[in-house]
Design an enzyme around this catalytic site. Structure first.
Site, PDB file in Angstrom:
ATOM      1  N   SER A  73       0.877  -1.164   0.000  1.00 30.33           N
ATOM      2  CA  SER A  73       0.000   0.000   0.000  1.00 30.33           C
ATOM      3  C   SER A  73       0.909   1.207   0.000  1.00 30.33           C
ATOM      4  O   SER A  73       1.937   1.201   0.676  1.00 30.33           O
ATOM      5  CB  SER A  73      -0.873   0.032   1.247  1.00 30.33           C
ATOM      6  OG  SER A  73      -1.686  -1.108   1.297  1.00 30.33           O
ATOM      7  N   VAL A  74       0.549   2.213  -0.772  1.00 30.75           N
ATOM      8  CA  VAL A  74       1.394   3.397  -0.852  1.00 30.75           C
ATOM      9  C   VAL A  74       0.639   4.590  -0.265  1.00 30.75           C
ATOM     10  O   VAL A  74      -0.524   4.832  -0.599  1.00 30.75           O
ATOM     11  CB  VAL A  74       1.845   3.671  -2.306  1.00 30.75           C
ATOM     12  CG1 VAL A  74       2.752   4.901  -2.368  1.00 30.75           C
ATOM     13  CG2 VAL A  74       2.574   2.449  -2.884  1.00 30.75           C
ATOM     14  N   LYS A  92       5.860   3.521   0.783  1.00 28.78           N
ATOM     15  CA  LYS A  92       5.392   2.220   0.288  1.00 28.78           C
ATOM     16  C   LYS A  92       5.527   1.170   1.386  1.00 28.78           C
ATOM     17  O   LYS A  92       6.633   0.775   1.752  1.00 28.78           O
ATOM     18  CB  LYS A  92       6.187   1.812  -0.957  1.00 28.78           C
ATOM     19  CG  LYS A  92       5.757   0.471  -1.546  1.00 28.78           C
ATOM     20  CD  LYS A  92       6.395   0.199  -2.903  1.00 28.78           C
ATOM     21  CE  LYS A  92       6.020  -1.176  -3.429  1.00 28.78           C
ATOM     22  NZ  LYS A  92       6.470  -1.426  -4.806  1.00 28.78           N
ATOM     23  N   ASP A 179       7.633  -5.966 -14.815  1.00 26.85           N
ATOM     24  CA  ASP A 179       6.251  -5.515 -14.647  1.00 26.85           C
ATOM     25  C   ASP A 179       6.083  -4.119 -15.249  1.00 26.85           C
ATOM     26  O   ASP A 179       5.498  -3.231 -14.632  1.00 26.85           O
ATOM     27  CB  ASP A 179       5.873  -5.545 -13.163  1.00 26.85           C
ATOM     28  CG  ASP A 179       4.353  -5.559 -12.947  1.00 26.85           C
ATOM     29  OD1 ASP A 179       3.604  -5.808 -13.914  1.00 26.85           O
ATOM     30  OD2 ASP A 179       3.916  -5.303 -11.812  1.00 26.85           O
TER      31      ASP A 179
HETATM   32  P1  ADP Z   1       2.861  -2.128  -6.082  1.00 28.16           P
HETATM   33  O1  ADP Z   1       4.011  -3.064  -5.938  1.00 28.16           O
HETATM   34  O2  ADP Z   1       1.826  -2.320  -5.030  1.00 28.16           O
HETATM   35  O3  ADP Z   1       2.303  -2.071  -7.465  1.00 28.16           O
HETATM   36  P2  ADP Z   1       4.093   0.446  -6.683  1.00 28.16           P
HETATM   37  O4  ADP Z   1       5.480   0.704  -6.295  1.00 28.16           O
HETATM   38  O5  ADP Z   1       3.814   0.172  -8.119  1.00 28.16           O
HETATM   39  O6  ADP Z   1       3.492  -0.702  -5.752  1.00 28.16           O
HETATM   40  O7  ADP Z   1       3.194   1.669  -6.241  1.00 28.16           O
HETATM   41  C1  ADP Z   1       1.790   1.625  -6.388  1.00 28.16           C
HETATM   42  C2  ADP Z   1       1.261   2.973  -6.830  1.00 28.16           C
HETATM   43  O8  ADP Z   1       1.605   3.973  -5.864  1.00 28.16           O
HETATM   44  C3  ADP Z   1       1.883   3.467  -8.134  1.00 28.16           C
HETATM   45  O9  ADP Z   1       1.198   2.975  -9.258  1.00 28.16           O
HETATM   46  C4  ADP Z   1       1.747   4.971  -7.980  1.00 28.16           C
HETATM   47  O10 ADP Z   1       0.456   5.391  -8.343  1.00 28.16           O
HETATM   48  C5  ADP Z   1       1.928   5.181  -6.493  1.00 28.16           C
HETATM   49  N1  ADP Z   1       3.333   5.523  -6.235  1.00 28.16           N
HETATM   50  C6  ADP Z   1       4.359   4.675  -6.036  1.00 28.16           C
HETATM   51  N2  ADP Z   1       5.502   5.337  -5.835  1.00 28.16           N
HETATM   52  C7  ADP Z   1       5.210   6.649  -5.926  1.00 28.16           C
HETATM   53  C8  ADP Z   1       5.966   7.860  -5.828  1.00 28.16           C
HETATM   54  N3  ADP Z   1       7.270   7.863  -5.561  1.00 28.16           N
HETATM   55  N4  ADP Z   1       5.307   9.026  -5.989  1.00 28.16           N
HETATM   56  C9  ADP Z   1       3.992   9.045  -6.222  1.00 28.16           C
HETATM   57  N5  ADP Z   1       3.231   7.954  -6.318  1.00 28.16           N
HETATM   58  C10 ADP Z   1       3.808   6.766  -6.175  1.00 28.16           C
HETATM   59 MG    MG Z   2       3.021  -1.362  -9.251  1.00 31.87          MG
END
Ligand code: ADP
Ligand code: MG
Ligand code: ZN
Length: 502
Positions: A73-74, A92, A179
């Site tokens: 979850s972010v 994250k 991915d």
């Molecule tokens: P997961 O492994 O759950 O897919 P991600 O690293 O892809 O995790 O992050 C999920 C979502 O969170 C991304 O698609 C983006 O929308 C948001 N996100 C991730 N990192 C950032 C960041 N540094 N700044 C802004 N949004 C982010």
């Molecule tokens: Mg992702």
């Protein structure tokens, strides 16, 4: 406040083995949401996180949840900096069951390769027990689905250029992202900033510079026997493609199985597969709906199969055991196909076989079969489908061209109806009757609201869609090369004539 990267994260507790990540769901739509009016659910999640990792609250005011997937979850966090400024960060929170090596490898990709060349960097990392939170600079971004209908050709060209730049960079480190999809490539249209995120599925090439990706090799060997996947898996013409621990007898068996199937396949539909030389030792279930003893007793082929079906390369979909950086290039090709056709997602497949069938409708059946052969996989198609001309396909889907009766726009991909609000709706496709070893037929595309807005011709012209150069389709063709060995690399793609002025 001092923010540095802590090495603490590398000494994570031994925890249960993580789930296969291929089943992960899409995260919530990205982009910065309103900072007020958090839903009670989000408020509760924030409280949970603050309790699980109490150090966080000392540094951050956690404002909102901005992404949610199966494996993380972010959150959006605000920190007061030493100079009195407030700065935003993405926090994250990885699911506690993630394997420590997996987590450490994700971090190492960010620390070693991140922070430049359109790859997200990392600021800090918190850990409390089995909870890990990766802190990154927050990047405001738009979801591609929200903007795809209004992007100009110039914007599309820049987007793909910057994606390829990120890929060239990580591939230089021997990182295979695995991915690549728009949700993992953050895009700020206004400021033209791009960032590749999410190394949660990354793997290393044989000569990777990321030490922890080498360690992941050992974690990969766990076979995942999944009923119903056996037939796509079973026939392996190359002995090297068997599992590392497979015995010699096993190898010989799979070899024979594949030979018999291959010869059976070469015959036309009405003929029977070639007679087995040694009955009982050779597969005789091909194109039947039962599983013979040979196939039943085969070891599961082990090949990494991460990612999202619609973005997976043919060698991933057919579980080819040696997969390289070319798989990311394929995914970039699928994104370019989306951008040029104005359709997202382009391949909407829930499973690998459907995804392969959809690729075949665009790239042709003979071409797919031939390419699969080069990496040791036999693909069978009950119907011969010609490859599509990419310009015709994209222009038709964009509504710039009518599909003439003789013209083949894959029915699963073409929109037949326009809904009154301007979007268009995909009709379920005619069954294309594609048979891929286990005789699963091409499942129809689900009712999808396509995101193309009805664009006035004048508007289209202003956006450059009336003069897309041939180079764009040439590059698309090279990115979507079915054969990973001849597929263009990210470094080569950046030298493509499409980008000569950049
Ligand atoms: P997961 O492994 O759950 O897919 P991600 O690293 O892809 O995790 O992050 C999920 C979502 O969170 C991304 O698609 C983006 O929308 C948001 N996100 C991730 N990192 C950032 C960041 N540094 N700044 C802004 N949004 C982010
Ligand atoms: Mg992702
Ligand atoms: Zn069999």
């Amino acid at each position: 406040m001092l923010i540095t990267f802590s090495r603490k994260c590398h000494t994570l507790p031994r925890k249960r083995w993580t789930l296969p990540r291929s089943t992960r769901t899409e995260p919530a739509p990205p982009g910065r949401k309103a900072l007020t009016g958090k839903s009670p659910d989000v408020q509760m999640d924030i409280e949970h996180l603050s309790k699980a990792v109490p150090q966080l609250a000392k540094v951050f005011n956690i404002l909102d949840k901005i992404g949610e997937g199966t494996f993380s979850s972010v959150y959006l966090g605000e920190a007061l900096m030493r100079d009195g400024r407030k700065e935003l960060f993405a926090l994250k929170h990885l699911i506690p069951t993630s394997h420590p090596t997996r987590i450490a490898a994700e971090l190492q990709c960010l620390t070693v390769a991140g922070g430049r060349e359109n790859v997200m960097g990392v600021t800090y990392c918190f850990r409390k027990d089995d909870h890990v939170v990766i802190v990154m600079p927050y990047m405001e971004h738009q979801a591609l689905v929200e903007v795809i209908g209004s992007l100009s050709f110039a914007e599309v060209r820049l987007y793909i250029y910057h994606l390829l730049k990120a890929l060239r960079h990580i591939h230089q480190f021997g990182i295979i992202h695995r991915d690549i999809k728009p949700n993992n490539f953050l895009y700020n249209r206004r400021s033209r900033v791009y960032a590749l995120v999410d190394f949660g599925l990354a793997q290393g090439t044989a000569d990777t510079q990321i030490e922890l990706l080498k360690d992941l090799g050992g974690l990969r060997k766990t076979p995942r026997p999944v009923f119903g996947e056996r037939n796509l898996n079973s026939c392996t013409p190359t002995p090297s493609a068997t599992t590392p621990d497979a015995g010699k007898a096993e190898e010989a068996l799979s070899w024979r199985c594949s030979m018999s199937r291959a010869s059976g396949r070469a015959l036309s539909g009405s003929q029977k597969p070639a007679k087995a030389v040694q009955p009982g030792l050779t597969c005789d279930c091909f194109l039947t709906d039962r599983v013979c003893n040979v196939c039943m007793s085969r070891k599961q082929q082990v090949a990494p199969r991460a990612g999202t079906p619609g973005f997976r390369a043919p060698e991933v979909l057919t579980k080819c055991p040696d997969q390289g950086t070319a798989i990311d290039v394929w995914s970039a090709g699928v994104i370019l196909l989306s951008l040029l056709s104005g359709r997202y997602p382009f391949f909407k497949a829930g499973d690998d076989l459907t995804a392969l069938a959809q690729i075949i409708t665009v790239r042709g059946s003979r071409e797919t079969i031939r390419a699969a052969k080069t990496f040791g996989k036999a693909v069978v198609c009950s119907q011969a489908l010609p490859p599509q001309d990419l310009r015709t396909l994209c222009e038709t889907l964009r509504g710039r061209r009518r599909a003439s009766p003789g013209e083949d726009v894959p029915s699963a991909l073409a929109c037949r109806n326009r809904s009154p609000d301007g979007g268009s709706i995909c009709e379920p496709a005619d069954s294309a009757e594609l048979t891929l070893q286990n005789q699963e037929s091409f499942s129809n595309c689900e009712r999808t609201v396509c995101l193309m807005k009805p664009a006035l011709e004048a508007e289209e012209e202003e956006q450059g869609w009336d003069r897309v150069p041939d180079e764009a389709y040439h590059l698309l063709d090279r990115l979507l090369d079915l054969n990973p060995n001849s597929r263009i690399s990210a470094a080569e793609a950046l030298q493509h004539p499409l980008f000569k002025d950049l």
